[in-house]
Enzyme design. Structure first.
Site, short mmCIF file in Angstrom:
data_model
loop_
_atom_site.label_atom_id
_atom_site.label_comp_id
_atom_site.label_asym_id
_atom_site.label_seq_id
_atom_site.Cartn_x
_atom_site.Cartn_y
_atom_site.Cartn_z
N PRO A 1 0.80 -1.23 0.00
CA PRO A 1 0.00 0.00 0.00
C PRO A 1 0.83 1.28 0.00
CG PRO A 1 0.04 -0.95 2.19
CD PRO A 1 0.82 -1.88 1.32
N CYS A 2 1.50 1.57 -1.12
CA CYS A 2 2.32 2.78 -1.18
C CYS A 2 1.44 4.03 -1.13
CB CYS A 2 3.20 2.77 -2.43
SG CYS A 2 2.28 2.56 -3.95
N HIS A 3 0.13 3.85 -1.37
CA HIS A 3 -0.77 5.02 -1.27
C HIS A 3 -0.88 5.49 0.18
CE1 HIS A 3 -3.29 1.37 -0.80
NE2 HIS A 3 -3.93 2.08 0.11
#
Lengths: 189, 271
Positions: free
Chosen positions: B170-172
């Protein structure tokens, strides 16, 4: 044959299974073709059979994997998968139209290829005329080269009845060949 | 025409029958192995916003992208793994479950991801980011601190921009150190805000806090301070919420950092 396969599978199933699948895919698909209506059906059955084989291997202890008679075991899985799928459908087998067109890498000229293919088609059609039990027995024995021991495992029937199915099948095939020859002789006359 | 009465003729007959055997169609073995996760495949799954392509190989998930251009995706995956990838109906059963849960916010610690082609720094960054809980955000500086490279904030940004497995990793959930939402490799800033909204985060609210200079929230009943999106911070009632502009300010006020969200600590990272 794949003598080292069960041993490799027993040691490291996950690492050995890809080789196992590639090694046996022609056999499994060919067998699937024996118990299915068409090529697409056979492909599904072949895939399911390998998946089922894997689930079994995952469950089996190493010593049991090591003792597997691979070809007979696989043939039995294919047979069960195909039967389960076709439980409600009428038994089907190859007709002359969808008879196989095997490619023989040894054939040197297109003419030779054509003749071989023609002969294979004729044979497939002849086999298709046999009663299912005899047809399967002859195909397993003579098309796929399974031993009687492997066939006993695959078909779950006593070896003597299997042998008699093969012999009766062969006798019928000969009769049909002879009939064809007679017809050719008549035409030639 | 001869009749197969002699041994020779019987052999010919057997040979002719052998030739009726058919070869397996191309791709049969690959399809089986991909289904078992032993060869490369990809399939569509439901993502937080759009449908996603998820590609996998023998060592786990190799790539994720929004559904759209299958050829482009295949090419990209092949370039990365060096192996052909095959389109499948669905993910291997176990992996499908894990990916599904991971995307739904239920952290799957044993979900295998194949980061083999990345540098060890990039791998460290991405594995750390996998641990950021659903519905929470952290900063690039936080990631840099977590992996023991506090000065490598920009490099963390680059590693995340090149995340081959967005959504699953989850780089967001990593935002700018000044509290603004920032860029997003998998579709730009607006896409990032959209994904965060699906996790119950209000990006505008976070940015409004950041604009007021607020980096951390504390509770005067516990004496603990957190990142504003930490689930502990969200439980602080209005009456007990204390705001801090810096970690140093929190420290001086006698607050200690939350052990769950591990905000940057005073004195060292009072920026």
């Amino acid at each position: 044959m794949c003598i080292e396969c069960p041993a490799a599978l027993a040691t490291d199933p996950r690492a050995a299974f890809p080789t196992f699948v590639r090694h046996h895919q022609d056999l499994v698909y060919g067998l699937a073709r024996r118990w299915t209506r068409d090529a697409a059906d056979a492909e599904d059955v072949a895939q399911d059979s390998f998946l089922r084989a894997w689930r079994a291997i995952e469950r089996y202890p190493p010593e049991r994997i090591r003792e597997l008679h691979t070809r007979g075991w696989l043939a039995r899985i294919v047979r069960n998968v195909a039967h389960n799928r076709a439980r409600d459908a009428a038994p089907a087998h190859a007709t002359l139209e969808d008879a196989p067109e095997p490619v023989d890498p040894e054939a040197r000229t297109p003419v030779a290829t054509l003749m071989r293919r023609e002969s294979a088609r004729t044979w497939a059609a002849r086999l298709a005329q046999l009663p299912d039990r005899q047809r399967i027995a002859v195909e397993l024995r003579h098309v796929h080269g399974l031993s009687y021991a492997e066939m006993t495992e695959a078909l779950e029937r006593p070896v003597n009845t299997i042998k008699s199915d093969v012999h009766r099948g062969i006798r019928t095939l000969r009769a049909s060949m002879e009939a064809a020859d007679d017809l050719e002789l008549e035409v030639a006359r | 025409m001869n009749r197969p009465r002699t041994l020779e003729e019987a052999r010919t007959m057997v040979k002719a029958m052998r030739e009726t055997a058919e070869r397996a169609p191309d791709g049969l073995a690959d399809a089986v192995l991909a289904e078992l996760g032993m060869a490369d495949g990809y399939a569509e799954v439901d993502g937080p916003v759009d449908r996603l392509y998820v590609a996998w190989g023998p060592d786990g998930v190799t790539a994720v992208e929004r559904v759209g251009d299958p050829m482009g995706f295949e090419t990209e995956v092949q370039l990365r793994t060096g192996r052909p990838v095959r389109r499948m109906e669905r993910l291997p059963a176990r992996l499908a479950r894990q990916v599904d849960r991971q995307l739904a916010g239920d952290r799957q610690r044993d979900l295998p991801v194949d980061l083999g082609t990345l540098t060890s720094f990039e791998q460290q960054v991405l594995r750390t980011v996998m641990g950021i809980p659903w519905g929470e955000v952290r900063s690039y500086a936080w990631v840099a601190r977590e992996i023991g490279r506090p000065r490598a904030v920009r490099a963390v940004g680059s590693a995340l921009a090149g995340n081959p497995i967005p959504f699953v990793i989850p780089c967001h959930r990593v935002v700018r150190t000044d509290g603004h939402i920032g860029e997003y490799g998998a579709g730009g800033p607006e896409a990032k805000r959209e994904v965060l909204r699906t996790e119950g985060i209000d990006p505008d609210e976070l940015e409004a806090l950041a604009d007021r200079g607020i980096r951390y929230l504390g509770s005067d009943t516990t004496g603990i301070y957190c990142w504003p999106s930490c689930h502990h911070a969200r439980r602080i009632t209005d009456a007990h919420r204390v705001t801090f502009r810096t970690a140093e300010q929190a420290r001086v006020s006698g607050f200690r950092p939350c052990t769950a969200c591990r905000p940057l600590e005073g004195a060292v990272f009072a920026a």
